[in-house]
Motif scaffolding. Sequence first.
Motif, short mmCIF file in Angstrom:
data_model
loop_
_atom_site.label_atom_id
_atom_site.label_comp_id
_atom_site.label_asym_id
_atom_site.label_seq_id
_atom_site.Cartn_x
_atom_site.Cartn_y
_atom_site.Cartn_z
N GLN A 95 41.80 -61.45 -29.98
CA GLN A 95 41.87 -60.14 -29.32
C GLN A 95 41.38 -59.03 -30.25
OE1 GLN A 95 45.83 -59.04 -28.09
NE2 GLN A 95 45.15 -57.20 -27.01
N LEU A 96 41.80 -59.09 -31.52
CA LEU A 96 41.40 -58.06 -32.47
C LEU A 96 39.90 -58.10 -32.73
CD1 LEU A 96 44.28 -58.16 -35.13
CD2 LEU A 96 44.12 -56.83 -33.02
N ARG A 97 39.34 -59.29 -32.86
CA ARG A 97 37.90 -59.41 -33.09
C ARG A 97 37.12 -58.89 -31.88
NH1 ARG A 97 36.02 -62.21 -37.42
NH2 ARG A 97 34.02 -62.44 -36.33
N THR A 98 37.62 -59.15 -30.70
CA THR A 98 36.96 -58.66 -29.49
C THR A 98 36.96 -57.14 -29.46
OG1 THR A 98 37.60 -60.64 -28.26
CG2 THR A 98 36.98 -58.71 -26.97
N LEU A 99 38.07 -56.55 -29.83
CA LEU A 99 38.15 -55.09 -29.87
C LEU A 99 37.21 -54.51 -30.93
CD1 LEU A 99 42.02 -54.62 -29.54
CD2 LEU A 99 40.30 -53.92 -27.87
N LEU A 100 37.15 -55.15 -32.08
CA LEU A 100 36.34 -54.65 -33.18
C LEU A 100 34.84 -54.82 -32.93
CD1 LEU A 100 38.48 -55.94 -36.18
CD2 LEU A 100 37.93 -53.55 -35.73
N THR A 102 32.31 -54.07 -31.23
CA THR A 102 31.91 -53.10 -30.20
C THR A 102 30.50 -53.33 -29.67
OG1 THR A 102 31.29 -51.57 -31.98
CG2 THR A 102 33.49 -51.31 -31.01
N ASN A 103 29.62 -53.92 -30.48
CA ASN A 103 28.25 -54.18 -29.98
C ASN A 103 28.10 -55.57 -29.39
OD1 ASN A 103 28.24 -55.85 -32.19
ND2 ASN A 103 26.55 -54.82 -33.25
N LYS A 104 29.22 -56.32 -29.36
CA LYS A 104 29.29 -57.63 -28.70
C LYS A 104 28.22 -58.61 -29.20
CE LYS A 104 32.60 -55.79 -26.47
NZ LYS A 104 33.98 -56.03 -26.97
N ALA A 152 38.94 -45.43 -38.96
CA ALA A 152 38.84 -43.97 -39.01
C ALA A 152 40.05 -43.33 -38.34
CB ALA A 152 37.56 -43.52 -38.31
N PRO A 153 40.45 -42.15 -38.79
CA PRO A 153 41.60 -41.46 -38.17
C PRO A 153 41.36 -41.22 -36.68
CG PRO A 153 40.97 -40.42 -40.26
CD PRO A 153 39.90 -41.40 -39.93
N ASN A 154 42.41 -41.44 -35.90
CA ASN A 154 42.38 -41.21 -34.46
C ASN A 154 41.34 -42.08 -33.73
OD1 ASN A 154 44.37 -39.15 -34.67
ND2 ASN A 154 42.77 -37.70 -35.30
N SER A 155 40.97 -43.21 -34.32
CA SER A 155 40.03 -44.12 -33.67
C SER A 155 40.70 -44.77 -32.46
CB SER A 155 39.58 -45.20 -34.65
OG SER A 155 38.98 -46.28 -33.97
N ALA A 156 40.04 -44.72 -31.32
CA ALA A 156 40.58 -45.36 -30.12
C ALA A 156 40.71 -46.87 -30.32
CB ALA A 156 39.67 -45.05 -28.92
N ILE A 157 39.70 -47.47 -30.96
CA ILE A 157 39.75 -48.91 -31.24
C ILE A 157 40.91 -49.22 -32.19
CG2 ILE A 157 38.53 -50.88 -32.24
CD1 ILE A 157 37.42 -49.99 -29.59
N GLY A 158 41.05 -48.38 -33.21
CA GLY A 158 42.14 -48.57 -34.16
C GLY A 158 43.50 -48.49 -33.48
N ASN A 159 43.64 -47.56 -32.55
CA ASN A 159 44.91 -47.43 -31.82
C ASN A 159 45.18 -48.66 -30.96
OD1 ASN A 159 45.40 -44.89 -32.89
ND2 ASN A 159 44.45 -43.80 -31.19
N GLN A 160 44.15 -49.21 -30.34
CA GLN A 160 44.31 -50.41 -29.53
C GLN A 160 44.69 -51.61 -30.41
OE1 GLN A 160 41.19 -51.14 -26.46
NE2 GLN A 160 40.39 -49.13 -27.08
N SER A 180 31.01 -56.34 -38.03
CA SER A 180 30.30 -55.80 -39.18
C SER A 180 31.22 -54.87 -39.97
CB SER A 180 29.07 -55.03 -38.72
OG SER A 180 29.46 -53.85 -38.03
N GLN A 181 30.79 -54.55 -41.17
CA GLN A 181 31.56 -53.63 -41.99
C GLN A 181 31.61 -52.25 -41.33
OE1 GLN A 181 33.08 -54.82 -44.70
NE2 GLN A 181 34.18 -52.89 -44.90
N ALA A 182 30.53 -51.86 -40.68
CA ALA A 182 30.50 -50.56 -40.00
C ALA A 182 31.51 -50.52 -38.86
CB ALA A 182 29.10 -50.29 -39.46
N GLU A 183 31.61 -51.60 -38.09
CA GLU A 183 32.58 -51.66 -36.99
C GLU A 183 34.00 -51.63 -37.54
OE1 GLU A 183 30.19 -54.23 -33.58
OE2 GLU A 183 31.03 -55.27 -35.32
#
Length: 240
Positions: free
Chosen positions: A74-79, A81-83, A97-105, A88-91
């Motif tokens: 589940q976490l890898r799927t959320l991270l 983002t480019n499917k 990042a602060p207040n990241s929607a992905i991070g919150n999920q 990646s390190q960028a993802e």
Amino acid sequence: MKTITKTSLVAAAGMAAALVAGGAVAQTAGIATVQPDAAILSAKAFDAANQQIATTYKTQLDQAASQQTALNTQLRTLLDTNKDGQVSQAELQAAQAPNSAIGNQIRAAQQKAEPQIESLQRPATLAQAYAIEQISQKYDAALRAVVNAKKISIVLTPNAIQYAPPATDVTRDVIAEIDRSTPTVTITPPANWQPQQDTVQLLQQYRQIVAANAQRQAQAAPGAGAAAAPATTGKAPQGR
């Protein structure tokens, strides 16, 4: 979280012996060094306890591993983002990042799944801690036996000195004495038993060794991704 599994327990049996420095084991000029943590975690009784824990708690450990695998997916799927099937390190940085929607999920998913995983692991974790504590209680007597047999005057931990020849290290002698005096320990703690703080620290150190070994194996596996989902640390029992 580094999930405790039957496979990881069995594979890790004896692995803590890598903490012990190589070379001769004779002491030098009445002065010797000993690594207490390595002596305790390398004892054959702890290997045997891990084998027994893996069998006794197989059902709970398998369930915890299954739920951890589902959470990791589940976490890898959320991270991802480019499917593209990789994180990646960028993802990964974007999710942190602060207040990241992905991070919150991700945090929400972890908060939902981890309590149940930890609950399933807890009997095995307590059994490991109990085994370690029993072996720890035999350490002083084993050290005294080695000191008397080798006529050692001073015993230091390696980090207390800047240099010592390999012949100074008698850790393997202490391990051998623990193995002789304590070939096995029980894995069933008394009701309401809680480990000492030193035991908790030794258990955490052991689990770090297991996790590092698993990470090396994962990185060496074909098709390993550029980055992994953010790991969380499994909770050891609280010491008293």
